[in-house]
Write a protein that holds these residues in place. Structure first.
Motif, PDB file in Angstrom:
ATOM      1  N   VAL A 268     -23.187 -34.416  21.627  1.00 42.93           N
ATOM      2  CA  VAL A 268     -24.158 -33.368  21.284  1.00 42.93           C
ATOM      3  C   VAL A 268     -23.525 -32.367  20.321  1.00 42.93           C
ATOM      4  O   VAL A 268     -24.132 -31.994  19.315  1.00 42.93           O
ATOM      5  N   ARG A 269     -22.306 -31.956  20.619  1.00 40.78           N
ATOM      6  CA  ARG A 269     -21.591 -30.999  19.758  1.00 40.78           C
ATOM      7  C   ARG A 269     -21.422 -31.557  18.346  1.00 40.78           C
ATOM      8  O   ARG A 269     -21.678 -30.863  17.355  1.00 40.78           O
ATOM      9  N   ALA A 270     -20.992 -32.809  18.249  1.00 44.71           N
ATOM     10  CA  ALA A 270     -20.798 -33.430  16.928  1.00 44.71           C
ATOM     11  C   ALA A 270     -22.124 -33.538  16.183  1.00 44.71           C
ATOM     12  O   ALA A 270     -22.178 -33.305  14.969  1.00 44.71           O
ATOM     13  N   PHE A 271     -23.193 -33.882  16.889  1.00 43.07           N
ATOM     14  CA  PHE A 271     -24.494 -33.997  16.239  1.00 43.07           C
ATOM     15  C   PHE A 271     -24.955 -32.647  15.697  1.00 43.07           C
ATOM     16  O   PHE A 271     -25.437 -32.554  14.558  1.00 43.07           O
ATOM     17  N   VAL A 272     -24.796 -31.592  16.494  1.00 42.86           N
ATOM     18  CA  VAL A 272     -25.192 -30.253  16.049  1.00 42.86           C
ATOM     19  C   VAL A 272     -24.370 -29.843  14.824  1.00 42.86           C
ATOM     20  O   VAL A 272     -24.912 -29.318  13.849  1.00 42.86           O
ATOM     21  N   GLN A 273     -23.068 -30.094  14.858  1.00 36.08           N
ATOM     22  CA  GLN A 273     -22.221 -29.767  13.701  1.00 36.08           C
ATOM     23  C   GLN A 273     -22.640 -30.568  12.476  1.00 36.08           C
ATOM     24  O   GLN A 273     -22.651 -30.042  11.357  1.00 36.08           O
ATOM     25  N   PHE A 274     -22.979 -31.820  12.671  1.00 35.63           N
ATOM     26  CA  PHE A 274     -23.418 -32.681  11.572  1.00 35.63           C
ATOM     27  C   PHE A 274     -24.700 -32.136  10.940  1.00 35.63           C
ATOM     28  O   PHE A 274     -24.809 -32.039   9.716  1.00 35.63           O
ATOM     29  N   VAL A 275     -25.662 -31.769  11.788  1.00 33.74           N
ATOM     30  CA  VAL A 275     -26.938 -31.245  11.282  1.00 33.74           C
ATOM     31  C   VAL A 275     -26.707 -29.926  10.542  1.00 33.74           C
ATOM     32  O   VAL A 275     -27.253 -29.712   9.459  1.00 33.74           O
ATOM     33  N   ARG A 276     -25.875 -29.043  11.121  1.00 31.08           N
ATOM     34  CA  ARG A 276     -25.583 -27.760  10.465  1.00 31.08           C
ATOM     35  C   ARG A 276     -24.908 -27.964   9.112  1.00 31.08           C
ATOM     36  O   ARG A 276     -25.221 -27.278   8.145  1.00 31.08           O
ATOM     37  N   ALA A 277     -23.962 -28.877   9.058  1.00 33.87           N
ATOM     38  CA  ALA A 277     -23.262 -29.145   7.796  1.00 33.87           C
ATOM     39  C   ALA A 277     -24.244 -29.662   6.751  1.00 33.87           C
ATOM     40  O   ALA A 277     -24.186 -29.265   5.587  1.00 33.87           O
ATOM     41  N   GLY A 278     -25.158 -30.522   7.154  1.00 34.59           N
ATOM     42  CA  GLY A 278     -26.158 -31.030   6.216  1.00 34.59           C
ATOM     43  C   GLY A 278     -27.130 -29.963   5.775  1.00 34.59           C
ATOM     44  O   GLY A 278     -27.502 -29.899   4.600  1.00 34.59           O
ATOM     45  N   ALA A 279     -27.523 -29.086   6.701  1.00 28.53           N
ATOM     46  CA  ALA A 279     -28.473 -28.024   6.372  1.00 28.53           C
ATOM     47  C   ALA A 279     -27.853 -26.998   5.434  1.00 28.53           C
ATOM     48  O   ALA A 279     -28.545 -26.421   4.591  1.00 28.53           O
ATOM     49  N   ARG A 280     -26.558 -26.759   5.553  1.00 28.58           N
ATOM     50  CA  ARG A 280     -25.884 -25.794   4.677  1.00 28.58           C
ATOM     51  C   ARG A 280     -25.480 -26.415   3.358  1.00 28.58           C
ATOM     52  O   ARG A 280     -24.931 -25.743   2.493  1.00 28.58           O
ATOM     53  N   GLY A 281     -25.705 -27.719   3.236  1.00 28.87           N
ATOM     54  CA  GLY A 281     -25.312 -28.386   2.008  1.00 28.87           C
ATOM     55  C   GLY A 281     -23.813 -28.586   1.912  1.00 28.87           C
ATOM     56  O   GLY A 281     -23.276 -28.748   0.829  1.00 28.87           O
ATOM     57  N   ARG A 282     -23.142 -28.533   3.049  1.00 26.95           N
ATOM     58  CA  ARG A 282     -21.690 -28.704   3.052  1.00 26.95           C
ATOM     59  C   ARG A 282     -21.330 -30.102   3.526  1.00 26.95           C
ATOM     60  O   ARG A 282     -20.393 -30.300   4.268  1.00 26.95           O
ATOM     61  N   GLY A 283     -22.091 -31.071   3.089  1.00 23.82           N
ATOM     62  CA  GLY A 283     -21.864 -32.447   3.506  1.00 23.82           C
ATOM     63  C   GLY A 283     -20.696 -33.085   2.798  1.00 23.82           C
ATOM     64  O   GLY A 283     -20.836 -34.126   2.177  1.00 23.82           O
ATOM     65  N   LYS A 284     -19.524 -32.468   2.850  1.00 22.04           N
ATOM     66  CA  LYS A 284     -18.343 -32.989   2.188  1.00 22.04           C
ATOM     67  C   LYS A 284     -17.566 -33.880   3.139  1.00 22.04           C
ATOM     68  O   LYS A 284     -17.701 -33.798   4.356  1.00 22.04           O
ATOM     69  N   VAL A 285     -16.740 -34.694   2.569  1.00 20.95           N
ATOM     70  CA  VAL A 285     -15.925 -35.621   3.357  1.00 20.95           C
ATOM     71  C   VAL A 285     -15.066 -34.865   4.366  1.00 20.95           C
ATOM     72  O   VAL A 285     -14.953 -35.267   5.516  1.00 20.95           O
ATOM     73  N   ALA A 286     -14.472 -33.764   3.963  1.00 22.52           N
ATOM     74  CA  ALA A 286     -13.599 -33.003   4.861  1.00 22.52           C
ATOM     75  C   ALA A 286     -14.370 -32.492   6.075  1.00 22.52           C
ATOM     76  O   ALA A 286     -13.862 -32.518   7.196  1.00 22.52           O
TER      77      ALA A 286
END
Length: 140
Positions: A37-55
């Protein structure tokens, strides 16, 4: 001690061990679920902020991997507990097979986590720092 008391004691011990196994295995499952759940939330937040970088994704994977390793350790502990009281040869064989699979998973997950962490620390997949548009070896 009478044979009846011995059987009741062993039966009670099996019941207690059975309860402990359920608690330990449920704890492992909850740890894995919480990490997912934690990883999914972080993934969604990263995508929403446009910070979908490899790092960013690597850091999320590392965090999830740590939860998986810990959860698998609890699952393995439950298997060990299950065979703690008068195990049959079939139970020992089954536990050995399960332990081998879970230990291999833990080993490879741990190794991947260590490799990814080392890669981030040396800057291989880490996000570039602010103002680092030019290569560090630039001649003046």
């Amino acid at each position: 001690m009478s044979p009846l008391a011995e059987v009741l004691s062993q039966s009670a011990l099996h019941d207690v061990i059975g309860l402990l196994v359920k608690v330990v295995e449920a704890t492992g499952a909850l740890i894995i679920f919480a990490g997912t759940v934690r990883a999914f939330v972080q993934f969604v937040r990263a995508g929403a902020r446009g910070r979908g970088k490899v790092a960013e994704f690597t850091r999320i994977r590392l965090g999830l991997g740590q939860f998986l390793v810990l959860g698998l350790e609890f699952q393995l502990a439950g298997d060990v507990l299950r065979t703690a009281v008068a195990p049959s040869f079939a139970e020992i064989g089954q536990m050995a097979a399960i332990a081998a699979v879970r230990t291999a998973l833990n080993y490879f997950l741990g190794r991947e986590i260590a490799q990814e962490r080392a890669e981030i620390e040396k800057g291989g997949t880490a996000a570039p720092s602010a103002g680092a548009d030019s290569p560090p070896h630039r001649a003046s």
